[in-house]
Design a protein around this motif. Structure first.
Motif, PDB file in Angstrom:
ATOM      1  N   ALA A  24       0.898  -1.299   0.063  1.00  0.00           N
ATOM      2  CA  ALA A  24       0.008   0.004  -0.089  1.00  0.00           C
ATOM      3  C   ALA A  24       0.878   1.106  -0.070  1.00  0.00           C
ATOM      4  CB  ALA A  24      -1.051   0.044   1.102  1.00  0.00           C
ATOM      5  N   LEU A  25       1.816   1.070   0.730  1.00  0.00           N
ATOM      6  CA  LEU A  25       3.021   2.283   0.653  1.00  0.00           C
ATOM      7  C   LEU A  25       3.449   2.489  -0.790  1.00  0.00           C
ATOM      8  CD1 LEU A  25       4.372   4.014   2.906  1.00  0.00           C
ATOM      9  CD2 LEU A  25       6.085   2.578   2.875  1.00  0.00           C
ATOM     10  N   LEU A  26       3.944   1.654  -1.449  1.00  0.00           N
ATOM     11  CA  LEU A  26       4.237   1.703  -2.889  1.00  0.00           C
ATOM     12  C   LEU A  26       2.904   2.338  -3.664  1.00  0.00           C
ATOM     13  CD1 LEU A  26       6.614  -1.169  -3.393  1.00  0.00           C
ATOM     14  CD2 LEU A  26       7.399   0.759  -3.085  1.00  0.00           C
ATOM     15  N   ALA A  27       1.970   1.853  -3.289  1.00  0.00           N
ATOM     16  CA  ALA A  27       0.832   2.136  -4.352  1.00  0.00           C
ATOM     17  C   ALA A  27       0.588   3.894  -4.305  1.00  0.00           C
ATOM     18  CB  ALA A  27      -0.465   1.421  -3.736  1.00  0.00           C
ATOM     19  N   GLU A  28       1.057   4.464  -2.936  1.00  0.00           N
ATOM     20  CA  GLU A  28       0.676   5.677  -2.926  1.00  0.00           C
ATOM     21  C   GLU A  28       2.038   6.405  -3.297  1.00  0.00           C
ATOM     22  OE1 GLU A  28      -0.322   8.828   0.796  1.00  0.00           O
ATOM     23  OE2 GLU A  28      -0.437   6.538   0.996  1.00  0.00           O
ATOM     24  N   GLU A  29       3.255   5.955  -3.010  1.00  0.00           N
ATOM     25  CA  GLU A  29       4.284   6.600  -3.177  1.00  0.00           C
ATOM     26  C   GLU A  29       5.059   6.476  -4.403  1.00  0.00           C
ATOM     27  OE1 GLU A  29       6.999   6.017   0.119  1.00  0.00           O
ATOM     28  OE2 GLU A  29       5.569   7.241   1.387  1.00  0.00           O
ATOM     29  N   ALA A  30       4.845   4.911  -5.074  1.00  0.00           N
ATOM     30  CA  ALA A  30       5.566   4.720  -6.250  1.00  0.00           C
ATOM     31  C   ALA A  30       4.838   3.640  -6.917  1.00  0.00           C
ATOM     32  CB  ALA A  30       7.135   4.257  -5.930  1.00  0.00           C
ATOM     33  N   PRO A  31       3.765   3.809  -7.645  1.00  0.00           N
ATOM     34  CA  PRO A  31       2.950   3.062  -8.215  1.00  0.00           C
ATOM     35  C   PRO A  31       3.667   2.033  -9.027  1.00  0.00           C
ATOM     36  CG  PRO A  31       1.779   5.325  -7.869  1.00  0.00           C
ATOM     37  CD  PRO A  31       3.206   5.387  -7.734  1.00  0.00           C
ATOM     38  N   GLU A  32       4.493   2.614  -9.696  1.00  0.00           N
ATOM     39  CA  GLU A  32       5.297   1.904 -10.691  1.00  0.00           C
ATOM     40  C   GLU A  32       6.059   0.700 -10.296  1.00  0.00           C
ATOM     41  OE1 GLU A  32       8.072   4.861  -9.382  1.00  0.00           O
ATOM     42  OE2 GLU A  32       6.028   4.852  -9.709  1.00  0.00           O
ATOM     43  N   ALA A  33       6.415   0.714  -8.915  1.00  0.00           N
ATOM     44  CA  ALA A  33       7.327  -0.328  -8.157  1.00  0.00           C
ATOM     45  C   ALA A  33       6.349  -1.350  -7.467  1.00  0.00           C
ATOM     46  CB  ALA A  33       8.004   0.484  -7.146  1.00  0.00           C
ATOM     47  N   GLN A  34       5.186  -1.318  -7.691  1.00  0.00           N
ATOM     48  CA  GLN A  34       4.290  -2.323  -6.919  1.00  0.00           C
ATOM     49  C   GLN A  34       4.549  -3.716  -7.624  1.00  0.00           C
ATOM     50  OE1 GLN A  34      -0.124  -1.002  -5.809  1.00  0.00           O
ATOM     51  NE2 GLN A  34       0.565   0.440  -7.824  1.00  0.00           N
ATOM     52  N   PRO A  35       4.295  -4.710  -7.000  1.00  0.00           N
ATOM     53  CA  PRO A  35       4.611  -6.223  -7.454  1.00  0.00           C
ATOM     54  C   PRO A  35       3.425  -6.348  -8.263  1.00  0.00           C
ATOM     55  CG  PRO A  35       3.843  -6.318  -5.179  1.00  0.00           C
ATOM     56  CD  PRO A  35       4.324  -4.804  -5.558  1.00  0.00           C
ATOM     57  N   ARG A  36       3.231  -7.605  -9.056  1.00  0.00           N
ATOM     58  CA  ARG A  36       2.546  -7.857 -10.084  1.00  0.00           C
ATOM     59  C   ARG A  36       1.297  -8.726  -8.996  1.00  0.00           C
ATOM     60  NH1 ARG A  36       2.660  -5.948 -15.042  1.00  0.00           N
ATOM     61  NH2 ARG A  36       4.637  -6.029 -16.093  1.00  0.00           N
ATOM     62  N   THR A  37       1.671  -9.527  -8.106  1.00  0.00           N
ATOM     63  CA  THR A  37       0.981 -10.337  -7.262  1.00  0.00           C
ATOM     64  C   THR A  37       1.530 -10.360  -5.668  1.00  0.00           C
ATOM     65  OG1 THR A  37       2.011 -12.644  -7.594  1.00  0.00           O
ATOM     66  CG2 THR A  37       0.113 -11.872  -9.193  1.00  0.00           C
ATOM     67  N   LEU A  38       0.448 -10.576  -4.916  1.00  0.00           N
ATOM     68  CA  LEU A  38       0.728 -10.711  -3.425  1.00  0.00           C
ATOM     69  C   LEU A  38       0.037 -11.989  -2.891  1.00  0.00           C
ATOM     70  CD1 LEU A  38       2.012  -9.338  -0.981  1.00  0.00           C
ATOM     71  CD2 LEU A  38      -0.016  -7.687  -0.837  1.00  0.00           C
ATOM     72  N   ILE A  39       0.803 -12.772  -2.498  1.00  0.00           N
ATOM     73  CA  ILE A  39       0.112 -13.960  -2.154  1.00  0.00           C
ATOM     74  C   ILE A  39       0.556 -13.998  -0.450  1.00  0.00           C
ATOM     75  CG2 ILE A  39       0.294 -16.451  -1.896  1.00  0.00           C
ATOM     76  CD1 ILE A  39       1.703 -14.911  -4.786  1.00  0.00           C
ATOM     77  N   LEU A  40      -0.686 -13.774   0.244  1.00  0.00           N
ATOM     78  CA  LEU A  40      -0.567 -13.725   1.928  1.00  0.00           C
ATOM     79  C   LEU A  40      -0.832 -15.213   2.426  1.00  0.00           C
ATOM     80  CD1 LEU A  40      -2.494 -10.569   2.249  1.00  0.00           C
ATOM     81  CD2 LEU A  40       0.004 -10.756   1.894  1.00  0.00           C
ATOM     82  N   VAL A  41      -0.086 -15.927   3.106  1.00  0.00           N
ATOM     83  CA  VAL A  41       0.198 -17.340   3.527  1.00  0.00           C
ATOM     84  C   VAL A  41      -0.098 -17.399   4.968  1.00  0.00           C
ATOM     85  CG1 VAL A  41       1.108 -19.570   3.532  1.00  0.00           C
ATOM     86  CG2 VAL A  41       1.208 -18.002   1.816  1.00  0.00           C
ATOM     87  N   GLY A  42      -1.280 -17.622   5.397  1.00  0.00           N
ATOM     88  CA  GLY A  42      -1.517 -17.734   6.908  1.00  0.00           C
ATOM     89  C   GLY A  42      -1.073 -16.765   8.051  1.00  0.00           C
ATOM     90  N   GLY A  43      -1.043 -15.445   7.501  1.00  0.00           N
ATOM     91  CA  GLY A  43      -0.718 -14.000   8.538  1.00  0.00           C
ATOM     92  C   GLY A  43      -1.841 -13.613   9.298  1.00  0.00           C
ATOM     93  N   PRO A  44      -1.492 -13.080  10.250  1.00  0.00           N
ATOM     94  CA  PRO A  44      -2.524 -12.364  11.166  1.00  0.00           C
ATOM     95  C   PRO A  44      -2.980 -10.896  10.860  1.00  0.00           C
ATOM     96  CG  PRO A  44      -0.317 -12.230  11.928  1.00  0.00           C
ATOM     97  CD  PRO A  44      -0.192 -12.973  10.914  1.00  0.00           C
ATOM     98  N   ILE A  45      -3.556 -10.932   9.833  1.00  0.00           N
ATOM     99  CA  ILE A  45      -4.317  -9.564   9.055  1.00  0.00           C
ATOM    100  C   ILE A  45      -5.164  -9.021  10.152  1.00  0.00           C
ATOM    101  CG2 ILE A  45      -5.461  -8.223   7.411  1.00  0.00           C
ATOM    102  CD1 ILE A  45      -2.626  -9.568   6.350  1.00  0.00           C
ATOM    103  N   ASP A  46      -5.954  -9.779  10.551  1.00  0.00           N
ATOM    104  CA  ASP A  46      -6.922  -9.574  11.750  1.00  0.00           C
ATOM    105  C   ASP A  46      -6.977 -10.523  12.743  1.00  0.00           C
ATOM    106  OD1 ASP A  46      -8.935  -8.668  13.405  1.00  0.00           O
ATOM    107  OD2 ASP A  46     -10.478  -8.494  11.895  1.00  0.00           O
ATOM    108  N   PRO A  47      -6.281 -10.243  13.732  1.00  0.00           N
ATOM    109  CA  PRO A  47      -6.069 -11.401  14.884  1.00  0.00           C
ATOM    110  C   PRO A  47      -7.279 -11.855  15.423  1.00  0.00           C
ATOM    111  CG  PRO A  47      -4.294  -9.743  15.285  1.00  0.00           C
ATOM    112  CD  PRO A  47      -5.323  -9.286  14.283  1.00  0.00           C
ATOM    113  N   ASP A  48      -8.399 -10.904  15.560  1.00  0.00           N
ATOM    114  CA  ASP A  48      -9.463 -11.064  16.441  1.00  0.00           C
ATOM    115  C   ASP A  48     -10.481 -11.665  15.492  1.00  0.00           C
ATOM    116  OD1 ASP A  48      -8.621  -9.731  18.384  1.00  0.00           O
ATOM    117  OD2 ASP A  48      -9.806  -8.314  18.287  1.00  0.00           O
ATOM    118  N   ALA A  49     -10.262 -12.071  14.272  1.00  0.00           N
ATOM    119  CA  ALA A  49     -11.291 -12.664  13.195  1.00  0.00           C
ATOM    120  C   ALA A  49     -11.528 -14.067  13.639  1.00  0.00           C
ATOM    121  CB  ALA A  49     -10.853 -12.626  11.813  1.00  0.00           C
ATOM    122  N   ALA A  50     -10.255 -14.698  14.166  1.00  0.00           N
ATOM    123  CA  ALA A  50     -10.633 -16.063  14.589  1.00  0.00           C
ATOM    124  C   ALA A  50      -9.528 -16.304  15.907  1.00  0.00           C
ATOM    125  CB  ALA A  50     -10.102 -17.081  13.414  1.00  0.00           C
TER     126      ALA A  50
END
Length: 431
Positions: A189-215
Motif C-alpha cells: 500500500a505504501l508503494l501504491a501511494e508513493e511509487a505505483p510503478e514499483a508495485q509487484p504483480r501479485t501478492l500471496i498472503l499465507v497464514g498471516g494475522p491480518i486481523d487477529p480477532d477474526a478467529a
C-alpha cells in the motif's frame, strides 16, 4: 529481567547443558565402559548425544543446504546464494542458478521474523526453484547487530520490504508467510501511494494475522490478556558481552523457544525420549526425521525489543492493519490504495497459529481492488507449517500459487486472465 546478567545466565545454562551432554557422550564412548556390559552405559551415551546436539543447535544459524537444482536439460545446476541488497537488520538474497535460462517467474519470499531464521522456508525455496527465480528476505539475528545500527520496529520492517520490492522491480511476485503478511500488505500500500510503478504483480498472503480477532487462537489470546508492561518486564533482556550486539534490548531466541515448546510440551518430550531410545539402539541417523526437524526448529534468533513489542501492541492489540489505521513515519498507510496488484490468500483449516479468517480479512481491506484480482484458498486438514512447506503445499497449494502468478503476469494479467483461477480456488474451499 531487562539485565545483561539474565541474558548471560540463560546462555550459561544452555552452555552447561551442552557440556553435560558432550561429557556423557564421551564417558560412554570409553572402551573400558563397554567392558562392563551394563546397558545403562548406552543409555547415558545416547542421552548425551541427543542433549549435546539439542543445546548446540540453539545458537547456530542453519545452512540453506541447497546445492543444486535440475534444469530443463535434465542436468543438475549448482545454486549460488548471492546477496542483492545488504542492510544491517536483514539482506535480500537471490538463489541464482548459473547455466540455465532465467525463469520468467520472479518470486520474492518474505520470511517471518518470529523466532526462526529464514531457512525455515528452505522447503518452500526448493519447491519453487525449478520454476522460478527465487529471492528471500534473510533477517539478521538481533544479538549480532551493534547498538550503533539503531532501532528496528514494525515500521522499519515495512520500509525494508518496500525497498526490497522497489529494488526488484514491478515484475516481481511477492509471497509473505505468516507473521509478515500484514506488514507486507502495508508495504504494498505504501508503494501504491508513493511509487505505483514499483508495485509487484501479485501478492500471496499465507497464514498471516491480518486481523487477529477474526478467529482467536492461543497466540492471539496471550497477546490480548498480557499487558505491555508485563511483557517488557518479563521477556526483554539485554544482549551480553559474548555477541556483537552487546547492550541491545532483545526478546531472546531461547525464551521464544521455551514458549514454542511449552505449547506442545508433551509431544516434544515424547519425541526426545523416542530419539534417545533410537540412538541407544543404533537406529538414529545424523539426518533422520527427528534431527532434520529439530535442527531447524531449535535454531532460534533474538528479535529486537522494539520489533516484538510494537508487533504485539500495534498488530495484535491495536489491530492497526485490521482497522486500516497503520502508520509509517507518522503517515497513515491506506490499504485501499492498492488497485492493480492481484492478491491471493492461503489458509489452513487446522492452523492453530493464524486460524482461518485472520488472513482472509485482507480481502475486505482491499476496497480499491477489483474482485477479479482477489482469490482465496482454504486447504482442508492443513496446519500452519503444511500450508507453506508440507505435503499440502507441495501437492495442492504450490500449483495454485503458480497458476495465480501466471494468470496475473504481464499482458495476460492485464487482460484479466486471473479470472480463470477463481472457480478453481473456490471449488477447493468447498464454496
Amino acid at each position: 529481567m531487562k539485565y545483561m546478567l539474565t541474558y548471560d545466565l540463560m546462555e550459561s545454562a544452555r552452555n552447561t547443558n551442552q557440556w553435560l551432554g558432550a561429557t556423557a557422550r564421551a564417558w560412554g564412548a570409553y572402551p573400558i565402559m563397554a567392558a562392563t556390559g551394563n546397558p545403562m552405559v548406552e543409555w547415558v551415551k545416547a542421552w548425551g548425544e541427543v542433549t549435546e546436539r539439542t543445546f548446540a543447535r540453539m545458537v547456530v544459524k542453519p545452512d540453506w543446504g541447497i546445492s543444486a537444482v535440475t534444469g530443463d536439460d535434465g542436468r543438475d545446476h549448482t545454486v549460488r546464494i548471492e546477496t542483492v541488497v545488504s542492510k544491517p537488520f536483514g539482506n535480500l538474497i537471490h538463489f541464482r542458478v548459473p547455466g540455465r535460462f532465467p525463469r520468467e517467474r520472479r518470486v520474492l519470499l518474505v520470511a517471518p521474523m518470529s523466532g526462526h531464521y529464514a531457512t525455515l522456508l528452505r522447503k518452500t525455496v526448493i519447491s519453487l526453484l525449478p520454476d522460478c527465480e527465487v529471492y528471500i528476505t534473510d533477517w539478521t539475528n538481533a544479538r549480532d547487530i551493534p547498538v550503533s545500527d539503531g532501532k528496528f520496529d514494525v515500521e522499519d520492517y515495512t520500509l525494508y520490504v518496500a525497498e526490497f520490492m522497489r529494488h526488484l522491480g514491478p515484475d516481481i511476485h511477492v509471497m509473505a508467510v505468516c507473521q509478515p503478511a500484514p506488514l507486507v500488505l502495508a508495504a504494498t500500500a505504501l508503494l501504491a501511494e508513493e511509487a505505483p510503478e514499483a508495485q509487484p504483480r501479485t501478492l500471496i498472503l499465507v497464514g498471516g494475522p491480518i486481523d487477529p480477532d477474526a478467529a482467536p487462537t492461543e497466540v492471539t489470546d496471550f497477546g490480548r490478556r498480557t499487558t505491555m508492561g508485563v511483557l517488557e518486564q518479563t521477556v526483554i533482556q539485554q544482549v551480553g558481552f559474548k555477541y556483537r550486539g552487546v547492550g541491545r534490548m532483545v526478546y531472546p531466541g531461547l525464551l521464544q523457544l521455551a514458549s514454542f515448546m511449552s505449547m506442545n510440551a508433551q509431544t516434544h518430550s515424547q519425541s526426545f525420549l523416542d530419539q534417545i531410545l533410537r540412538t541407544a539402539k543404533g537406529e538414529a541417523g545424523d539426518h533422520d526425521k527427528h534431527n532434520a526437524f529439530y535442527d531447524e526448529y531449535l535454531a532460534v534468533m533474538d528479535m529486537t525489543a522494539e520489533f516484538y513489542l510494537s508487533t504485539v501492541e500495534r498488530i495484535f492489540k491495536g489491530r492497526e492493519i485490521a482497522r486500516n489505521e497503520f502508520t509509517v513515519d507518522g503517515r497513515r498507510v491506506d490499504i485501499g490504495r492498492i488497485s492493480t496488484v492481484a492478491v491471493m490468500v492461503v489458509e489452513g483449516e487446522k492452523d492453530d497459529i493464524s486460524a482461518p479468517g485472520q488472513c482472509l480479512a485482507a480481502l475486505d481491506l482491499l476496497t480499491g481492488l477489483p474482485s477479479a484480482k482477489k482469490a482465496a484458498h482454504l486447504e482442508p486438514k492443513a496446519g500452519h507449517y503444511g500450508i507453506f512447506a508440507g505435503k499440502s503445499w507441495r501437492d495442492n497449494i504450490r500449483p495454485l500459487v503458480l497458476k495465480f502468478i501466471d494468470g496475473n503476469s504481464g499482458k495476460h494479467g492485464r487482460r484479466g486472465r486471473g479470472l480463470s483461477l477463481m472457480p478453481a480456488v473456490a471449488a477447493s474451499t468447498g464454496e
